[in-house]
Write a protein that holds these residues in place. Sequence first.
Motif, PDB file in Angstrom:
ATOM      1  N   PHE A   7       0.813  -1.210   0.000  1.00 13.85           N
ATOM      2  CA  PHE A   7       0.000   0.000   0.000  1.00 13.85           C
ATOM      3  C   PHE A   7       0.855   1.272   0.000  1.00 13.85           C
ATOM      4  CE2 PHE A   7      -2.155   3.304   2.571  1.00 13.85           C
ATOM      5  CZ  PHE A   7      -3.047   3.732   1.609  1.00 13.85           C
ATOM      6  N   PRO A   8       1.759   1.463   0.968  1.00 13.54           N
ATOM      7  CA  PRO A   8       2.555   2.698   0.922  1.00 13.54           C
ATOM      8  C   PRO A   8       3.440   2.779  -0.323  1.00 13.54           C
ATOM      9  CG  PRO A   8       3.236   1.321   2.772  1.00 13.54           C
ATOM     10  CD  PRO A   8       2.022   0.684   2.169  1.00 13.54           C
ATOM     11  N   THR A   9       3.914   1.639  -0.810  1.00 17.01           N
ATOM     12  CA  THR A   9       4.722   1.645  -2.030  1.00 17.01           C
ATOM     13  C   THR A   9       3.868   2.063  -3.225  1.00 17.01           C
ATOM     14  OG1 THR A   9       6.138  -0.085  -1.119  1.00 17.01           O
ATOM     15  CG2 THR A   9       6.252   0.258  -3.493  1.00 17.01           C
ATOM     16  N   ALA A  10       2.628   1.595  -3.284  1.00 19.37           N
ATOM     17  CA  ALA A  10       1.724   1.982  -4.375  1.00 19.37           C
ATOM     18  C   ALA A  10       1.408   3.472  -4.319  1.00 19.37           C
ATOM     19  CB  ALA A  10       0.443   1.150  -4.315  1.00 19.37           C
ATOM     20  N   VAL A  11       1.182   4.010  -3.122  1.00 17.45           N
ATOM     21  CA  VAL A  11       0.927   5.446  -2.987  1.00 17.45           C
ATOM     22  C   VAL A  11       2.159   6.225  -3.443  1.00 17.45           C
ATOM     23  CG1 VAL A  11       0.469   7.333  -1.363  1.00 17.45           C
ATOM     24  CG2 VAL A  11      -0.802   5.185  -1.163  1.00 17.45           C
ATOM     25  N   HIS A  12       3.334   5.807  -3.006  1.00 21.65           N
ATOM     26  CA  HIS A  12       4.591   6.441  -3.416  1.00 21.65           C
ATOM     27  C   HIS A  12       4.691   6.423  -4.943  1.00 21.65           C
ATOM     28  CE1 HIS A  12       9.210   6.762  -2.731  1.00 21.65           C
ATOM     29  NE2 HIS A  12       8.942   7.047  -3.991  1.00 21.65           N
ATOM     30  N   VAL A  65       4.151   4.793 -17.742  1.00 21.98           N
ATOM     31  CA  VAL A  65       2.874   4.786 -17.036  1.00 21.98           C
ATOM     32  C   VAL A  65       2.398   6.219 -16.793  1.00 21.98           C
ATOM     33  CG1 VAL A  65       3.199   2.545 -15.921  1.00 21.98           C
ATOM     34  CG2 VAL A  65       3.984   4.595 -14.779  1.00 21.98           C
ATOM     35  N   HIS A  66       1.085   6.357 -16.737  1.00 23.81           N
ATOM     36  CA  HIS A  66       0.432   7.637 -16.484  1.00 23.81           C
ATOM     37  C   HIS A  66      -0.772   7.371 -15.601  1.00 23.81           C
ATOM     38  CE1 HIS A  66       2.764   9.412 -19.749  1.00 23.81           C
ATOM     39  NE2 HIS A  66       2.508   8.300 -20.417  1.00 23.81           N
ATOM     40  N   LEU A  67      -1.170   8.376 -14.855  1.00 20.86           N
ATOM     41  CA  LEU A  67      -2.396   8.242 -14.074  1.00 20.86           C
ATOM     42  C   LEU A  67      -3.572   8.107 -15.031  1.00 20.86           C
ATOM     43  CD1 LEU A  67      -1.967  10.933 -11.266  1.00 20.86           C
ATOM     44  CD2 LEU A  67      -1.457   8.489 -11.157  1.00 20.86           C
ATOM     45  N   ALA A  68      -4.487   7.225 -14.709  1.00 17.67           N
ATOM     46  CA  ALA A  68      -5.679   7.030 -15.534  1.00 17.67           C
ATOM     47  C   ALA A  68      -6.785   8.002 -15.147  1.00 17.67           C
ATOM     48  CB  ALA A  68      -6.180   5.591 -15.412  1.00 17.67           C
ATOM     49  N   LYS A  69      -6.633   8.634 -13.987  1.00 17.47           N
ATOM     50  CA  LYS A  69      -7.619   9.601 -13.479  1.00 17.47           C
ATOM     51  C   LYS A  69      -6.872  10.809 -12.960  1.00 17.47           C
ATOM     52  CE  LYS A  69     -10.750   6.088 -11.570  1.00 17.47           C
ATOM     53  NZ  LYS A  69     -11.427   5.670 -10.330  1.00 17.47           N
ATOM     54  N   GLU A  70      -7.596  11.867 -12.752  1.00 17.35           N
ATOM     55  CA  GLU A  70      -7.016  13.046 -12.107  1.00 17.35           C
ATOM     56  C   GLU A  70      -6.667  12.690 -10.658  1.00 17.35           C
ATOM     57  OE1 GLU A  70      -6.276  16.116 -13.373  1.00 17.35           O
ATOM     58  OE2 GLU A  70      -6.743  15.153 -15.285  1.00 17.35           O
ATOM     59  N   PRO A  71      -5.575  13.256 -10.120  1.00 14.86           N
ATOM     60  CA  PRO A  71      -5.205  12.962  -8.723  1.00 14.86           C
ATOM     61  C   PRO A  71      -6.341  13.207  -7.730  1.00 14.86           C
ATOM     62  CG  PRO A  71      -3.412  14.109  -9.813  1.00 14.86           C
ATOM     63  CD  PRO A  71      -4.582  14.113 -10.775  1.00 14.86           C
ATOM     64  N   TRP A  77      -8.381   4.917  -0.456  1.00 13.63           N
ATOM     65  CA  TRP A  77      -9.134   3.659  -0.435  1.00 13.63           C
ATOM     66  C   TRP A  77      -9.075   2.980  -1.800  1.00 13.63           C
ATOM     67  CZ3 TRP A  77     -10.293   0.248   2.939  1.00 13.63           C
ATOM     68  CH2 TRP A  77     -11.217  -0.763   2.649  1.00 13.63           C
ATOM     69  N   ASP A  78      -9.118   3.759  -2.878  1.00 11.23           N
ATOM     70  CA  ASP A  78      -8.967   3.185  -4.223  1.00 11.23           C
ATOM     71  C   ASP A  78      -7.639   2.450  -4.337  1.00 11.23           C
ATOM     72  OD1 ASP A  78     -11.395   4.374  -5.092  1.00 11.23           O
ATOM     73  OD2 ASP A  78     -10.341   6.182  -5.794  1.00 11.23           O
ATOM     74  N   VAL A  79      -6.589   3.084  -3.861  1.00  9.83           N
ATOM     75  CA  VAL A  79      -5.252   2.492  -3.935  1.00  9.83           C
ATOM     76  C   VAL A  79      -5.188   1.250  -3.051  1.00  9.83           C
ATOM     77  CG1 VAL A  79      -2.770   2.868  -3.588  1.00  9.83           C
ATOM     78  CG2 VAL A  79      -4.238   4.767  -4.372  1.00  9.83           C
ATOM     79  N   TYR A  80      -5.696   1.373  -1.847  1.00 15.04           N
ATOM     80  CA  TYR A  80      -5.681   0.245  -0.915  1.00 15.04           C
ATOM     81  C   TYR A  80      -6.388  -0.967  -1.519  1.00 15.04           C
ATOM     82  CZ  TYR A  80      -6.355  -2.542   3.262  1.00 15.04           C
ATOM     83  OH  TYR A  80      -6.354  -3.581   4.164  1.00 15.04           O
ATOM     84  N   SER A 125     -12.225   6.847   6.392  1.00 11.11           N
ATOM     85  CA  SER A 125     -11.114   7.777   6.537  1.00 11.11           C
ATOM     86  C   SER A 125     -10.297   7.867   5.255  1.00 11.11           C
ATOM     87  CB  SER A 125     -10.228   7.337   7.703  1.00 11.11           C
ATOM     88  OG  SER A 125      -9.134   8.198   7.851  1.00 11.11           O
ATOM     89  N   MET A 126     -10.004   6.730   4.646  1.00 10.15           N
ATOM     90  CA  MET A 126      -9.169   6.701   3.438  1.00 10.15           C
ATOM     91  C   MET A 126      -9.904   7.280   2.230  1.00 10.15           C
ATOM     92  SD  MET A 126      -7.321   3.048   3.985  1.00 10.15           S
ATOM     93  CE  MET A 126      -5.812   3.218   3.046  1.00 10.15           C
ATOM     94  N   GLU A 127     -11.213   7.246   2.225  1.00 10.76           N
ATOM     95  CA  GLU A 127     -11.978   7.835   1.125  1.00 10.76           C
ATOM     96  C   GLU A 127     -11.930   9.365   1.165  1.00 10.76           C
ATOM     97  OE1 GLU A 127     -15.403   4.599  -0.013  1.00 10.76           O
ATOM     98  OE2 GLU A 127     -15.806   5.929   1.684  1.00 10.76           O
ATOM     99  N   GLN A 128     -11.544   9.934   2.293  1.00  8.66           N
ATOM    100  CA  GLN A 128     -11.487  11.390   2.435  1.00  8.66           C
ATOM    101  C   GLN A 128     -10.181  11.982   1.921  1.00  8.66           C
ATOM    102  OE1 GLN A 128     -14.274  13.048   3.466  1.00  8.66           O
ATOM    103  NE2 GLN A 128     -15.089  10.977   3.357  1.00  8.66           N
ATOM    104  N   VAL A 129      -9.189  11.136   1.679  1.00 10.78           N
ATOM    105  CA  VAL A 129      -7.867  11.610   1.259  1.00 10.78           C
ATOM    106  C   VAL A 129      -7.626  11.182  -0.182  1.00 10.78           C
ATOM    107  CG1 VAL A 129      -5.387  11.540   1.733  1.00 10.78           C
ATOM    108  CG2 VAL A 129      -7.024  11.372   3.630  1.00 10.78           C
ATOM    109  N   THR A 130      -7.291  12.160  -1.021  1.00 18.01           N
ATOM    110  CA  THR A 130      -7.031  11.858  -2.426  1.00 18.01           C
ATOM    111  C   THR A 130      -5.546  12.023  -2.735  1.00 18.01           C
ATOM    112  OG1 THR A 130      -7.307  14.119  -3.244  1.00 18.01           O
ATOM    113  CG2 THR A 130      -9.314  12.753  -3.061  1.00 18.01           C
ATOM    114  N   LEU A 131      -5.170  11.517  -3.887  1.00 12.40           N
ATOM    115  CA  LEU A 131      -3.807  11.710  -4.356  1.00 12.40           C
ATOM    116  C   LEU A 131      -3.536  13.210  -4.523  1.00 12.40           C
ATOM    117  CD1 LEU A 131      -1.532   9.732  -5.054  1.00 12.40           C
ATOM    118  CD2 LEU A 131      -2.204   9.938  -7.439  1.00 12.40           C
ATOM    119  N   GLY A 132      -4.552  13.951  -4.927  1.00  8.60           N
ATOM    120  CA  GLY A 132      -4.418  15.403  -5.034  1.00  8.60           C
ATOM    121  C   GLY A 132      -4.101  16.047  -3.693  1.00  8.60           C
TER     122      GLY A 132
END
Length: 162
Positions: A7-12, A65-71, A77-80, A125-132
């Motif tokens: 999970f943290p590696t994927a977020v990174h 690779v590129h993001l498929a969605k806006e940050p 939660w999506d990443v998790y 909680s995780m749904e409240q935090v975005t990559l943005g």
Amino acid sequence: MRVSKKFPTAVHALLYVAVLSPKRRVTSTLVAESTGSNAVTIRNLFLDLSRDGLLTASAGKNGGVHLAKEPKDITLWDVYQAVETNDVEEIFKLHETDSTCPVWKNIYQLLYPHMLDAVTAMKGSMEQVTLGTLLDELNALLKDFQPEARPQTLPESQEGGL
């Protein structure tokens, strides 16, 4: 509750892609160097993230690779969910025994609703935090760093901020 390093590696990795992909080709090797992971591990994460619609990948000289969605549209939660399990019984492993103990015979029934509540709270909680959100926080952190105090810089033209 235990979460693997995935999970943290994927977020990174996603943050790294968000920062670099507009300006530079991002590969599993480049992300592996940044995360301290093996490139195969990163490629496997990329597959999971692509399968869940968070990344797009293209092969070839100009691939990457590129993001498929806006940050702002990618939550933690999506990443998790893309790289970990959200199955309560997998997150909370209960002990096995052949005991006739009345506590053991009822432990699952006793704990399951509370474990489910914990996973539900984590999801909320995780749904409240975005990559943005994380990109904004990262920019704020980098703005406060002095170049000589920064332990590691971003590749090429990224030094000094995002």
